[in-house]
Design an enzyme around this catalytic site. Structure first.
Site, PDB file in Angstrom:
ATOM      1  N   TRP B 298       0.825  -1.205   0.000  1.00 41.80           N
ATOM      2  CA  TRP B 298       0.000   0.000   0.000  1.00 41.80           C
ATOM      3  C   TRP B 298       0.865   1.263   0.000  1.00 41.80           C
ATOM      4  O   TRP B 298       0.368   2.340   0.262  1.00 41.80           O
ATOM      5  CB  TRP B 298      -0.913  -0.007   1.228  1.00 41.80           C
ATOM      6  CG  TRP B 298      -2.100  -0.901   1.146  1.00 41.80           C
ATOM      7  CD1 TRP B 298      -3.393  -0.522   0.824  1.00 41.80           C
ATOM      8  CD2 TRP B 298      -2.171  -2.319   1.393  1.00 41.80           C
ATOM      9  NE1 TRP B 298      -4.226  -1.617   0.846  1.00 41.80           N
ATOM     10  CE2 TRP B 298      -3.512  -2.724   1.195  1.00 41.80           C
ATOM     11  CE3 TRP B 298      -1.226  -3.287   1.728  1.00 41.80           C
ATOM     12  CZ2 TRP B 298      -3.941  -4.055   1.345  1.00 41.80           C
ATOM     13  CZ3 TRP B 298      -1.640  -4.611   1.880  1.00 41.80           C
ATOM     14  CH2 TRP B 298      -2.980  -4.973   1.685  1.00 41.80           C
ATOM     15  N   CYS B 333      -6.779  -4.564  -1.822  1.00 40.48           N
ATOM     16  CA  CYS B 333      -7.944  -5.398  -1.503  1.00 40.48           C
ATOM     17  C   CYS B 333      -8.690  -5.930  -2.731  1.00 40.48           C
ATOM     18  O   CYS B 333      -9.052  -7.097  -2.786  1.00 40.48           O
ATOM     19  CB  CYS B 333      -8.893  -4.672  -0.563  1.00 40.48           C
ATOM     20  SG  CYS B 333      -9.766  -3.278  -1.298  1.00 40.48           S
ATOM     21  N   HIS B 392     -13.753  -1.140   0.862  1.00 40.36           N
ATOM     22  CA  HIS B 392     -13.007  -2.385   0.979  1.00 40.36           C
ATOM     23  C   HIS B 392     -13.756  -3.452   0.187  1.00 40.36           C
ATOM     24  O   HIS B 392     -14.983  -3.503   0.214  1.00 40.36           O
ATOM     25  CB  HIS B 392     -12.859  -2.785   2.441  1.00 40.36           C
ATOM     26  CG  HIS B 392     -12.152  -4.103   2.627  1.00 40.36           C
ATOM     27  ND1 HIS B 392     -10.948  -4.383   2.013  1.00 40.36           N
ATOM     28  CD2 HIS B 392     -12.481  -5.207   3.331  1.00 40.36           C
ATOM     29  CE1 HIS B 392     -10.570  -5.607   2.352  1.00 40.36           C
ATOM     30  NE2 HIS B 392     -11.489  -6.133   3.151  1.00 40.36           N
ATOM     31  N   ASP B 415     -12.662 -13.207   3.024  1.00 32.61           N
ATOM     32  CA  ASP B 415     -11.833 -12.037   2.748  1.00 32.61           C
ATOM     33  C   ASP B 415     -10.372 -12.455   2.782  1.00 32.61           C
ATOM     34  O   ASP B 415      -9.907 -12.995   3.773  1.00 32.61           O
ATOM     35  CB  ASP B 415     -12.106 -10.953   3.811  1.00 32.61           C
ATOM     36  CG  ASP B 415     -11.421  -9.635   3.484  1.00 32.61           C
ATOM     37  OD1 ASP B 415     -10.550  -9.612   2.590  1.00 32.61           O
ATOM     38  OD2 ASP B 415     -11.754  -8.622   4.138  1.00 32.61           O
ATOM     39  N   TYR B 575      -6.607   4.939  -0.164  1.00 31.20           N
ATOM     40  CA  TYR B 575      -7.987   4.467  -0.057  1.00 31.20           C
ATOM     41  C   TYR B 575      -8.217   3.772   1.277  1.00 31.20           C
ATOM     42  O   TYR B 575      -9.332   3.486   1.673  1.00 31.20           O
ATOM     43  CB  TYR B 575      -8.355   3.545  -1.227  1.00 31.20           C
ATOM     44  CG  TYR B 575      -7.981   2.094  -1.062  1.00 31.20           C
ATOM     45  CD1 TYR B 575      -8.939   1.138  -0.704  1.00 31.20           C
ATOM     46  CD2 TYR B 575      -6.673   1.670  -1.249  1.00 31.20           C
ATOM     47  CE1 TYR B 575      -8.604  -0.194  -0.562  1.00 31.20           C
ATOM     48  CE2 TYR B 575      -6.329   0.346  -1.104  1.00 31.20           C
ATOM     49  CZ  TYR B 575      -7.291  -0.580  -0.766  1.00 31.20           C
ATOM     50  OH  TYR B 575      -6.943  -1.904  -0.613  1.00 31.20           O
TER      51      TYR B 575
END
Lengths: 742, 742
Positions: B298, B333, B392, B415, B575
């Site tokens: 990220w 994600c 997400h 997830d 984000y």
């Protein structure tokens, strides 16, 4: 401009920069790194000015109330450690339990004036203290200023104020730093960081507001305060005992337990939750996945570490792990359970080690363990893959389960022994014992797996030539035969099987199994007709090295003559039920008249099994056969746990704190052969730290005496325990009780 | 003899043997290693004699019924692949679904005689096939011989027999080998191992007996058979779309998915259980713990891999992982969710990608996200640590939940994005969406965590000088604002928020939150009085590089004049909600008359934010302030997701299967500055495998055109999708629909 004109280079892209790829950072993902270490800290500033500097710069904060000294009142005989049941910890710091008041003395430069002086005690844990995360807690002496932790002045004498602090009953468990802060008009002024004012806050089974509250003093004494333990093994009809020194109060053990959570990078904010702490620890106690505390080894070859059977307690293991920061070699289930028990008791979570005899394993939560016979009724080793452990040890810890519906609090199963097949699960629990007993295995964590360990059926299949198989016998009572733990406040064993299962054949039992099936546990449906011939094997107590007789009794319940072709297989097995080697095979044909019974005697000679023995001298006899007349299959199994020779431990009768005493260990090699590479270990709670001695050779028949001197640190009833261990002979134990007077 | 005489060497023991410690084996722990690889196999013997050789040695088995040929009927236009909905897989093997009959043709050396000839088809998976474990399954042509898989003769013409096989609806999913066995009086005789007779068996959403049965053809078409997807991002009031080619039918993708389970060492016997398969995969899709498929990043620096925003589909990622056997760089994600989606659809588990706008993260299952203001109402960045993700993405997969009470089957949340703080949880789910909606979060797996992602409160605290904090505002509607997924059979979005939550303010909603609290979710209890002044921020749609006005509207609901000291902070954020840097700060004082409203206009200039932009050009405005007269706090937040320039994709109108066509991508750099290190990617389901091109420089204002030729493999509606990506400008997309005729 067009493609041609653009500075286009042919695909693929230019080579990526060489060299090792840099570690990906948290940037963009977190505002700050997750605070997951109790050993990392940040110092709170000594001065914290309000607002921006005035025109004449920052005023000095020195002319206000000043702190001269802070007394943590941490000596074992002071009220804090007595009231909080932490007097036994061998530590330089104050250790208290949450949800209960403790006292600190603060000496000022002048008498404290409640009206005007604004002071606060600040408690800080971790590297990014935050009020809203419970990692920074200011405590005030007056009610008017609120804080999650209560504070009050309990005593004032001229310059000295005694303040009582009550940490919230769900606060984070670990090592805190303390500051004294004084608010001035210009800003906050603090005491300089002083490690001697650090304190540990633990779980508190004595306070009802704590999730680990256990409302039974006798059990609290056993499951929190007792260092000396007994772990059961052997076989359900010939139980053996193993002494263990949990040593949760020994110097450095508490720090080692906190290090384990740091090493697991467990977020500080989770460390007040006994569910998360125990689940995390169940993963961390084994080295799988995460370089945890103990490396498992079941091979019998422990050259590169300590044999699992050789340990006498947890202290050596935990201190070694904290020092070396690499997994300690080696463990088997009782070592995992024992060290886990130390971890739990040390942090204040009530816990005990339990032993389940005939534990169904590695069968992935199914309620079936398969034994495959060929068409003649002889066991087919290549196709029989599931193992039933002779016994398996795990832990129970006591806590409320706010994450579940009411009724599932209390004792919870946690298991640190890595289970290979359960969806790569190298952690297990907490699983509510109540939920397991009632088949409510739909609740976390891992209840179906534990349920199977105590409830599986043993299914004997007969394999046909075309590869299909027919179940010929289902034994529904073999697995989970008995669950034992130590009796609180006593050295006797306590049968807690009924806490896991309803009584055999009861309607509740059937309901529970049906309930479990609703939740996906697969069971063997068929119930083959019982054979006309019963086969009974005797209970035996045999010492290693002895020859003995195995009497097989065949009882014919039918009205016709039965001819049974019998296969008798005697095997040396690991305690995991895995066969080391077959040392005996007989194939007699037994004829039994109608309604008669016949005994078939098999002579078992030590010379045949001795050379194969593995650490836990277990012999496994499987007798199977086929009745010629009916084609029915008869089967019987028996574990014979051979008794090892004992160590003789002697201690000079009475002892006094701080007065040197003597302990001796005596051993005689009962065998004609030599014992090589022998370790003897000895220790005793509160009197002797782990010691060991190495003997390269103990010739057959010879004896030895090892004498050690020690100095008791505290009064009370205790024991000196010792083990002897070498490749040819393992788990030889001895112990002697001793009373230390103040 | 005594200690002295014994060959005692002084402790400690002699040094352990040096050199690397040998890997601990399974010996003593397992009868055989756990069978956890679909690629490992053992060949079944060609001849299997019964009993021991006779006096004249073994008889030959050759004079009996002989197999000349086996036809797996695997071509896409044959009934097998059509009936089983597997015709789209680009594979050399037969691919069928469990619980449904498929056909194979067997040619013998003579006509088959049902009466006397004993034949069986044997299906084998893994390296230690066992009947009782479902890894060895013989299938018989006649009813009289039982087996878990049904078999029957569906057609006979002279020497050729067509046999129908129906795998059980819960059988293991993976790659099987097939043998034809003939029983002779002397033993079993088999076809030699022939890879061309291998077959894949998948989950079957079309059959009610399968746990993944989905009784809705339209949803099955979308969630199993559709390769082209749309993933939503941006902000809830200005939703953006991202095309994705799941590519589950591309050559090699199915093998890559099986490799993932092999790499995870997932026991073969677990691979028929969709719960275990999806849970395992949620752990395996990320590289944490287990060297899984995708490494998260990220940071904005993707020098050493592919930027998460650059991918156009899953194919490249899965094939690279299967080839390199190391994690693929990089993912965020939606990449985790998209590749997970491919995995699930490829194995036949219905699945979809969903996007949750304002997702509460890294707050460890608590229902609170804290924002800390100082005494003046200005945000305190050092103390505000929780993040709310702008959005997400996770997956939903459809299955029964036999492990739970009735009512919790259906869509399940899984997830694969690693969540750092949830007790070291690098896996998540399956968690029943029904359970989350009703607050029944006591059931596995990880329901409390998912519940918090859609239900947390945002709590604004005001921090006093003495370190204590007071909640001044609680926003109970911000988090989980909207949950979107693609509409089955359409390219529009579908709002499924109501599947996760009851409508705002409804009694059910309150009941659910109370229920969740019973299960330990902590919520903010206090409900501070609403300030007299409302602060409203406008909805904005802004393109990157544009200046724009931000109008703050202050509405005074009281009957007295209010003076608000306002802090306006404009930030470039990832984000994940994490701030890159503050590019705008204003501190006006706004006065609003009783029952009046006032507009405060803030000019936002691109030159201020452009230099800080990170990949997803998101601007976050936080406006806070204090009403002088009452001391009340007013707050408002707004995410502005800047719109990026587009790629123009053009495809020659109509196409035909196997006829070459052309696609062009056009781009104009709209900025005055140059773009460097630019990647353009392009692909299309069924027509074009992933291609990319690298441009070292695209000067300000200049344009480019990239032309590619491709040959469609199959007919139907599809799309060509393209991305442009470089450090200065990310997630630039374009796509063009195209129809391919047969």
């Amino acid at each position: 401009m067009s493609d041609r004109e653009a500075t286009a280079t042919p695909s693929p892209a230019p080579p990526a920069p060489t060299g090792p790829r840099p570690k990906v950072t948290n940037r963009g993902r977190f505002t700050v790194p997750i605070d997951s270490s109790n050993s990392d800290t940040t110092d709170v500033p000594e001065f914290e000015y309000f607002g921006v500097p005035g025109p004449r710069g920052r005023p000095p904060l020195t002319e206000y109330l000043d702190i001269w000294d802070v007394d943590m009142m941490k000596s074992p005989d002071e009220s804090n450690k007595m009231d909080h049941h932490t007097m036994l910890y061998n530590s330089d710091y104050l250790i208290v339990r949450r949800g209960q008041e403790f006292q600190v003395k603060i000496a000022f430069n002048r008498p404290y004036k409640p009206a005007e002086d604004k002071i606060a005690l600040e408690f800080v844990i971790g590297s990014s203290p935050q009020y809203s995360k419970g990692t920074y807690i200011p405590v005030f002496p007056t009610k008017d200023r609120q804080s999650p932790w209560e504070g009050r002045i309990t005593n004032t004498s001229d310059n000295v104020v005694t303040m009582g602090i009550t940490p919230s009953a769900n606060c984070i468990v670990g090592k805190y730093h303390m500051y004294v802060a004084v608010a001035t008009p210009h800003g906050i002024r603090r005491t300089r960081r002083d490690n001697s004012r650090d304190l540990y806050i633990l779980f508190n089974p004595w306070v009802s507001a704590d999730d680990v509250f256990l409302d039974n003093e006798k059990e609290r004494e056993e499951c929190v305060m007792t260092e000396m333990g007994i772990i059961y093994h052997g076989s359900h009809d010939d139980v053996a005992e193993r002494d263990w020194n949990y040593g949760q109060f020994n110097y450095g053990v508490l720090d080692a337990c906190l290090y384990i959570m740091d090493r697991a990078e467990m977020p500080i904010t989770n460390r007040g939750d006994p569910i998360k702490v125990t689940r995390k620890a169940s993963a961390m106690l084994n080295s799988r996945d995460d370089d945890g505390v103990l490396e498992g080894n079941w091979t019998g070859d422990y050259t590169y570490g300590v044999a699992p059977t050789s340990w006498t307690g947890s202290t050596e293991i935990l201190l070694t792990y904290a020092r070396s920061k690499t997994p300690v070699c080696y463990a088997q289930c009782w070592v995992y359970a024992a060290v886990f028990n130390t971890f739990l008791r040390c942090l204040g979570i009530p816990s005990r080690v339990v032993t389940n005899f005939f534990s169904a394993h590695d069968n992935d939560g199914n309620l079936k363990t398969d034994i495959i016979l060929d068409e003649n009724g002889r066991i087919d080793r290549n196709r029989t893959r599931d193992s039933i452990w002779n016994y398996h040890c795990w832990n129970e810890c006591y806590m409320a389960r706010p994450d579940l519906p009411p009724g599932f609090g209390g004792w919870q199963v946690v298991d640190a022994t890595p289970q290979e097949t359960s969806d790569g699960m190298y952690r297990c629990g907490p699983a509510s014992v109540q939920a397991i007993k009632h088949g409510q295995i739909c609740f976390p964590f891992d209840a179906p797996f534990v349920f199977a360990e105590v409830n599986s059926d043993v299914v004997f299949y007969c394999r046909r030539k075309d590869g299909t198989m027919e179940p010929v016998k289902v034994n529904r009572t073999h697995v989970g035969r008995k669950v034992l733990t130590k009796t609180p406040g006593d050295v006797t064993r306590r049968d807690i099987t009924d806490q896991y299962k309803f009584s055999e054949g009861s309607t509740e039992e059937r309901t529970v199994l049906e309930k479990a099936e609703e939740f996906g546990c697969k069971r063997e449906k068929s119930s083959p007709v019982l054979a006309d011939v019963d086969l009974v094997l005797p209970n035996l107590e045999v010492s290693v090295g002895n020859d003995f007789e195995l009497d097989l009794e065949f009882i014919n319940r039918s009205n016709q003559r039965c001819t049974v072709e019998v296969y008798i297989s005697g095997n040396v097995v690991y305690y995991t039920g895995v066969t080391r080697s077959e040392f005996l095979f007989r194939n007699p044909t037994v004829t039994v008249g109608p309604q008669k019974s016949v005994k078939e005697v098999v002579m078992v000679e030590s010379k045949n099994y001795l050379k194969y023995l593995v650490e836990q001298a277990n012999l496994h006899f499987i007798v199977t056969g086929k009745i010629k007349e009916t084609g029915q299959i008869v089967t019987a199994m028996k574990i014979v746990a051979l008794h090892n020779p004992k160590l003789i431990v002697k201690v000079s009768a009475e002892g006094r704190v701080s007065e040197e005493m003597m302990a001796t260990v005596e051993f005689t090699n009962p065998f004609s052969f030599n014992l090589e590479g022998v370790y003897i270990r000895m220790e005793g709670p509160g009197i002797m730290l782990p010691k060991y001695k190495y003997y390269s050779l103990i010739t057959g028949g010879s004896s030895l005496v090892w004498t050690e001197f020690f100095t008791p640190q505290r009064a009370g009833e205790t024991r000196v325990i010792a083990t002897l261990d070498c490749p040819a002979l393992r788990q030889v134990y001895g112990q002697a009780p001793v009373t230390i007077n103040a």
